[in-house]
Design an enzyme around this catalytic site. Structure first.
Site, short mmCIF file in Angstrom:
data_model
loop_
_atom_site.label_atom_id
_atom_site.label_comp_id
_atom_site.label_asym_id
_atom_site.label_seq_id
_atom_site.Cartn_x
_atom_site.Cartn_y
_atom_site.Cartn_z
N THR A 75 5.79 -18.49 2.12
CA THR A 75 5.74 -19.20 0.84
C THR A 75 4.29 -19.43 0.46
O THR A 75 3.48 -19.77 1.33
CB THR A 75 6.51 -20.53 0.91
OG1 THR A 75 6.29 -21.25 -0.31
CG2 THR A 75 6.08 -21.41 2.08
N GLY A 76 3.96 -19.24 -0.80
CA GLY A 76 2.57 -19.44 -1.21
C GLY A 76 2.25 -18.63 -2.43
O GLY A 76 3.16 -18.16 -3.14
N THR A 77 0.98 -18.44 -2.70
CA THR A 77 0.57 -17.66 -3.87
C THR A 77 0.89 -16.19 -3.61
O THR A 77 0.15 -15.48 -2.92
CB THR A 77 -0.95 -17.82 -4.12
OG1 THR A 77 -1.59 -17.88 -2.85
CG2 THR A 77 -1.26 -19.07 -4.89
N GLY A 78 2.00 -15.77 -4.19
CA GLY A 78 2.58 -14.47 -3.87
C GLY A 78 1.62 -13.29 -4.00
O GLY A 78 1.69 -12.34 -3.22
N THR A 102 9.63 -22.60 -2.79
CA THR A 102 10.44 -21.48 -2.30
C THR A 102 11.17 -21.89 -1.02
O THR A 102 10.68 -22.74 -0.27
CB THR A 102 9.46 -20.34 -1.97
OG1 THR A 102 8.90 -19.90 -3.20
CG2 THR A 102 10.10 -19.18 -1.26
N ARG A 155 6.55 -11.02 -14.07
CA ARG A 155 5.82 -11.17 -12.80
C ARG A 155 6.80 -11.34 -11.63
O ARG A 155 7.78 -12.06 -11.70
CB ARG A 155 4.92 -12.40 -12.91
CG ARG A 155 4.10 -12.73 -11.66
CD ARG A 155 4.80 -13.72 -10.75
NE ARG A 155 3.93 -14.11 -9.64
CZ ARG A 155 4.37 -14.79 -8.58
NH1 ARG A 155 5.62 -15.14 -8.47
NH2 ARG A 155 3.54 -15.11 -7.61
N VAL A 156 6.52 -10.65 -10.53
CA VAL A 156 7.30 -10.79 -9.29
C VAL A 156 6.32 -11.11 -8.17
O VAL A 156 5.26 -10.49 -8.06
CB VAL A 156 8.07 -9.48 -8.98
CG1 VAL A 156 8.79 -9.60 -7.65
CG2 VAL A 156 9.06 -9.15 -10.09
N GLY A 157 6.68 -12.09 -7.33
CA GLY A 157 5.81 -12.49 -6.22
C GLY A 157 6.18 -11.79 -4.93
O GLY A 157 6.80 -10.72 -4.92
N ASP A 158 5.81 -12.42 -3.82
CA ASP A 158 6.02 -11.80 -2.51
C ASP A 158 7.42 -12.00 -1.96
O ASP A 158 7.87 -11.22 -1.10
CB ASP A 158 5.02 -12.39 -1.49
CG ASP A 158 5.21 -13.90 -1.36
OD1 ASP A 158 5.33 -14.57 -2.41
OD2 ASP A 158 5.26 -14.40 -0.22
N1 ASP Z 1 5.65 -17.06 -2.96
C1 ASP Z 1 6.32 -17.42 -4.17
C2 ASP Z 1 5.88 -16.50 -5.26
O1 ASP Z 1 4.69 -16.19 -5.33
C3 ASP Z 1 6.07 -18.81 -4.61
C4 ASP Z 1 6.30 -19.84 -3.55
O2 ASP Z 1 6.34 -19.56 -2.38
O3 ASP Z 1 6.49 -21.00 -3.92
O4 ASP Z 1 6.67 -16.13 -6.09
#
Ligand code: ASP
Length: 363
Positions: A268-271, A217, A245-248
């Protein structure tokens, strides 16, 4: 006490007071400042070839150049955020725009958000498949609609009414991400979809791409010469995502936040974990109500709450005076920052000392 002695003790006291004042005085605020990330994850020295590492460092430096030029010319933080993210969305290295990861059905579904710290106006889009620059669609939602968040077909029709450029979905295809999808689906015993219409034929030999743990991201926080903060984030989400699915990244308060005088954040990370913690807003609240520095607040949320939930990732944070911080609980995060009159600071690995790239790729 004679006069001489009294004068000496007054002098000594005065120098003590001066010393204490100097120690307590915050560093002067920069005229402008920018901080950028290109995703966090299992980015390790062993898994990144020297060529790919050099490409990432060059791309991060380019992001600083683009944003820095706008801010140096007294441009607005919002314009710097949008311009840098558009460039990163065009760069296949990053999981945003071209180069985005694939859903389990073999599509690229793009999410983005932007926030203006002056008014806390915000805009976000999710699940775009044709809009060339999702960050510009998010900005259009903020500036030219009554809404904060639009998704899917509706978001795309809105972007069309705003004359934002559209492309065939295959524009976003990259072989690297397709191979990551195939590996992900195989590991989860899920069927591998057909290559998307318009994608190039499969290469004869498989490329050796690092397993960057699905992330990549992009995000930018900028502080301009008027003291205005803006933040934005853009992503393809996570490899093999399903069911819309939608993340953060497009969630204001989770992946993105900006409030003048207080903070700017992009995550950025596990949304899923970042949404549950409300990472961006949690960091800003700590800074606003506890008086924590950007670094303290970022560490408390990433190494405290997110880690406790077993989430992983990182953030870039700006304080109300343009001082930036990074925090991550992953082995790496593509990250860079620059302040007016300062040296660029580009880093990848978690243990990396400040690396200055004054010219080219010297480290
Ligand atoms: N945060 C993003 C999501 O979960 C993924 C990422 O940061 O790479 O969609």
């Amino acid at each position: 006490m004679n006069n001489m002695k009294r004068r000496r003790s007054i002098l000594a006291l005065a120098s003590l007071v001066l010393l204490a004042a100097c120690a307590a005085a915050p560093e002067p605020a920069p005229r402008w400042s920018i901080v950028v990330h290109g995703g966090a994850g299992v980015i390790e020295r062993a898994s990144l070839t020297p060529e790919l590492e050099a490409q990432y460092r060059t791309a991060m430096q380019r992001a600083l150049d683009t944003g820095g030029e706008i801010l140096e010319n007294d441009g607005a933080s919002l314009d710097a955020v949008e311009a840098v993210i558009r460039e990163m969305e065009d760069d296949p290295l990053f999981n945003a725009g071209r180069g985005a990861v694939f859903t389990a059905e073999g599509r690229n579904e793009l999410d983005a958000s932007i926030m203006d710290g002056r008014t806390r106006a915000a805009g976000a889009v999710a699940g775009l498949t044709r809009t060339l620059h999702p960050i510009s669609a998010a900005r259009a939602v903020m500036e030219r609609s009554r809404h904060v968040m639009l998704v899917g077909e509706g978001a795309e029709s809105f972007a069309r009414t705003q004359n934002l450029e559209e492309v065939e979905p295959s524009h976003f295809f990259t072989e690297r991400r397709w191979q990551q999808l195939e590996a992900n689906l195989r590991a989860n015993n899920l069927p591998i979809p057909q290559r998307p219409a318009g994608a190039p034929p499969p290469p004869r030999a498989e490329g050796a791409w690092p397993d960057d743990h699905q992330f990549g991201t992009v995000g930018v926080v900028a502080y301009d010469s008027r003291g205005n903060i803006a933040a934005g984030t853009s992503t393809g989400g996570t490899t093999g995502k399903r069911w819309g699915r939608v993340g953060d990244a497009p969630i204001i308060g989770a992946g993105t936040y900006a409030q003048n005088g207080v903070c700017g954040v992009s995550a950025t990370g596990t949304g899923e974990f970042f949404i549950r913690v409300g990472v961006a807003r949690a960091i800003c609240a700590r800074m606003e109500f506890n008086g924590e520095s950007a670094q303290e607040a970022a560490n408390a949320v990433i190494h405290g709450e997110v880690t406790a939930m077993a989430g992983d990732g990182g953030v870039i944070v700006m304080d109300g005076q343009g001082r930036s911080a990074f925090s991550m609980n992953t082995p790496g995060m593509y990250r860079a920052r620059l302040e007016a009159g300062g040296e660029p600071d580009v880093r990848i690995f978690v243990d990396e000392e400040v690396v200055v790239i004054a010219s080219g790729l010297e480290r």
